[in-house]
Write an enzyme that holds these catalytic residues in place. Structure first.
Site, PDB file in Angstrom:
ATOM      1  CG  LEU A  56       3.993  38.790  17.547  1.00  0.00           C
ATOM      2  CD1 LEU A  56       3.583  38.568  16.093  1.00  0.00           C
ATOM      3  CD2 LEU A  56       2.992  38.131  18.473  1.00  0.00           C
ATOM      4  CG  ASP A  57       7.525  35.084  22.600  1.00  0.00           C
ATOM      5  OD1 ASP A  57       8.401  35.843  23.037  1.00  0.00           O
ATOM      6  OD2 ASP A  57       6.497  34.790  23.229  1.00  0.00           O
ATOM      7  CG  HIS A  58      11.635  31.943  18.247  1.00  0.00           C
ATOM      8  ND1 HIS A  58      11.631  31.844  19.619  1.00  0.00           N
ATOM      9  CD2 HIS A  58      11.759  30.690  17.761  1.00  0.00           C
ATOM     10  CE1 HIS A  58      11.758  30.570  19.951  1.00  0.00           C
ATOM     11  NE2 HIS A  58      11.840  29.857  18.858  1.00  0.00           N
TER      12      HIS A  58
END
Length: 193
Positions: A56-58
């Site tokens: 998951l992206d930050h």
């Protein structure tokens, strides 16, 4: 006769990744640039020898699966298996039927057409507060969608909603296949079967 090698049971963990946390155990980018490190998975008491099966992206939140088994990680993430990933997506704007239909047909992105998604408007879900909170603007409406995709391109959900004129404000993954986030709070984890 050769001794039998006994395989250790594989570990599978559900983790609720908080906003702003990297899906790795070290911030290699900060180390190279000499910058201060960003929060990583190392700060949450996860067992040794596990790694994220997918990412998951930050700036995204929610369900992240971790395992110590490479073959299992491959089965979870390989696009050929087309494992459904379910997201709750807060978007800027009021979704129109044509925008939802475009998501359902597939969206042209710079790396090609996406597979069709399941897309529907939903009531605002009961979620934990985000830190920092999503910026509220009185003059711009927002809405929540449930979006189910079967691919895993880089920032795909954000790019799909932007392509149909509904920029993403908040993105929370709540399921990968049959594995669900359920009542896990940000930073909490549990063992899975």
């Amino acid at each position: 006769m050769q001794p039998q090698v006994r395989r250790q049971p594989q570990m599978l963990i559900a983790f609720n990744k908080p906003y702003g946390v990297l899906c790795q155990f070290t911030d290699g980018g900060a180390l190279k640039a000499g910058a201060s490190a960003r929060p990583t998975l190392a700060g949450f008491g996860l067992p040794a020898d596990v790694y994220a099966a997918g990412r998951l992206d930050h700036d995204s939140e929610g369900l992240l699966l971790l395992t110590d088994d490479g073959a299992l990680a491959h089965r979870i993430t390989d696009p050929r298996h087309k494992r459904a990933k379910t997201y709750r997506v807060q978007v800027e704007g009021a979704p129109q039927p044509a925008q939802l239909d475009a998501l359902r047909r597939g969206v042209a992105l710079n790396d090609g057409m996406t597979l069709p998604a399941q897309a529907q408007c939903i009531d605002a879900p009961a979620l934990w507060p985000r830190d920092p909170p999503v910026r509220f603007r009185k003059t711009v409406p927002d809405a929540w969608l449930e979006l189910v995709i079967r691919e895993g391109r880089n920032r795909q959900v954000r790019r799909m909603t932007a392509a149909v004129g509904l920029p993403t404000l908040r993105l929370v993954r709540v399921a990968i296949g049959d594995w669900r986030l359920d009542d896990l709070q940000p930073g909490e984890w549990r063992w899975l079967d």
